[in-house]
Motif scaffolding. Structure first.
Motif: not given
Length: 269
Positions: A26-27, A29, A33-34, A40, A84-85, A234, A239, A241
């Motif tokens: 996940a970290s 990614l 995608a962050r 976003y 994280e999300s 994630k 991801d 989200y």
């Protein structure tokens, strides 16, 4: 052991073997995608028309999906993949704001929870996220007729949200088992309240939230998704989200922030 059960068992072991790498994956990614990038952000020049959803509070409900410890707390079973999300979106504080505004406005508040009972773990097959949820022990309860071991468990509601949910007015539906409200009484409860406008929030964005959204739309409801009151896993696979946000923009009647939603509720309340 039957072939189906053998395949299911192999899948479960595969997920368990990979759990140690989830947080690292996940970290790792891509930056695209962050949340600290433009990934976003709403498009500067959207090409799709805005439906212009206007609330009528006499027929509006706030529907919150899975506001439970296993999804929203560092103590929860899925925190390594959703934390994280959840943190980026300020999910729990935003849900508190939505609950407060909904109660001020006097609209219906409805919870669509997720519970697994012992016999649910005997299913003979499942999709990747189903298998993962079972392996993590998410939403586990000893049975529908007992609260033994429930208090403080991952299946319980978040402490910050319990005062709103346990006020004797909030409707708590029977559990959904996968993603959509097909298996619970959510549609019935909303129909009995003559509700046809939904403000939608909760977990997880690309799974239960999106599945509830699609179900509502197919039944003729008007739906606004609160984009920063949802979150998702994630993983190296993607991801969740970001995946959901694209579809929200394509199919929801509105995609609002918590701030926008509260302002609309306060204005119409």
């Amino acid at each position: 052991m039957c072939d189906d059960h053998h395949q299911f068992a192999l899948g479960r072991r595969s997920f368990l073997a990979g759990m140690a790498g989830f947080a690292a994956g996940a970290s790792a990614l891509s930056l695209e995608a962050r949340a600290d990038t433009a990934a976003y952000a709403d498009p500067a020049a959207p090409s799709l028309p805005s439906p212009g959803m206007e609330l009528d509070l006499t027929r509006t409900a706030l529907v919150v999906i899975d506001p439970q410890i296993d999804f929203m707390s560092p103590k929860g079973a899925s925190w390594s993949i959703v934390g994280e999300s959840v943190t980026e979106q300020k999910l729990v504080p935003h849900l508190v704001q939505l609950f407060e505004a909904a109660k001020r406005a006097g609209i219906a508040v409805v919870i669509s929870p997720h519970y697994y009972y012992p016999w649910d773990h005997q299913w003979k097959f499942g999709g990747p996220l189903e298998i993962l949820q079972h392996d993590l022990g998410m939403f586990d309860r000893k049975g529908p007729l007992t609260l033994d071991g429930f208090e403080g468990s991952g299946a319980e509601f978040m402490p910050e949200l319990k005062p709103f949910i346990e006020d004797g007015k909030t409707i708590v539906c029977s559990p959904h088992k996968l993603y959509a409200p097909i298996a619970n009484d959510l549609i019935l409860q909303l129909g009995k309240q003559r509700i046809d406008q939904i403000i939608l929030a909760g977990m997880a964005a690309n799974l239960c939230v999106e599945s509830h959204l699609r179900t509502f739309l197919e039944y003729g409801y008007e739906v606004a998704v609160v984009r920063d009151a949802v979150a998702a896993a994630k993983l190296p696979e993607g991801d969740g989200y970001l995946a959901a946000l694209t579809n929200f923009r394509f199919i929801a009647n509105a995609v609002w922030t918590t701030e926008e939603t509260v302002a609309r509720l306060d204005r119409h309340g």
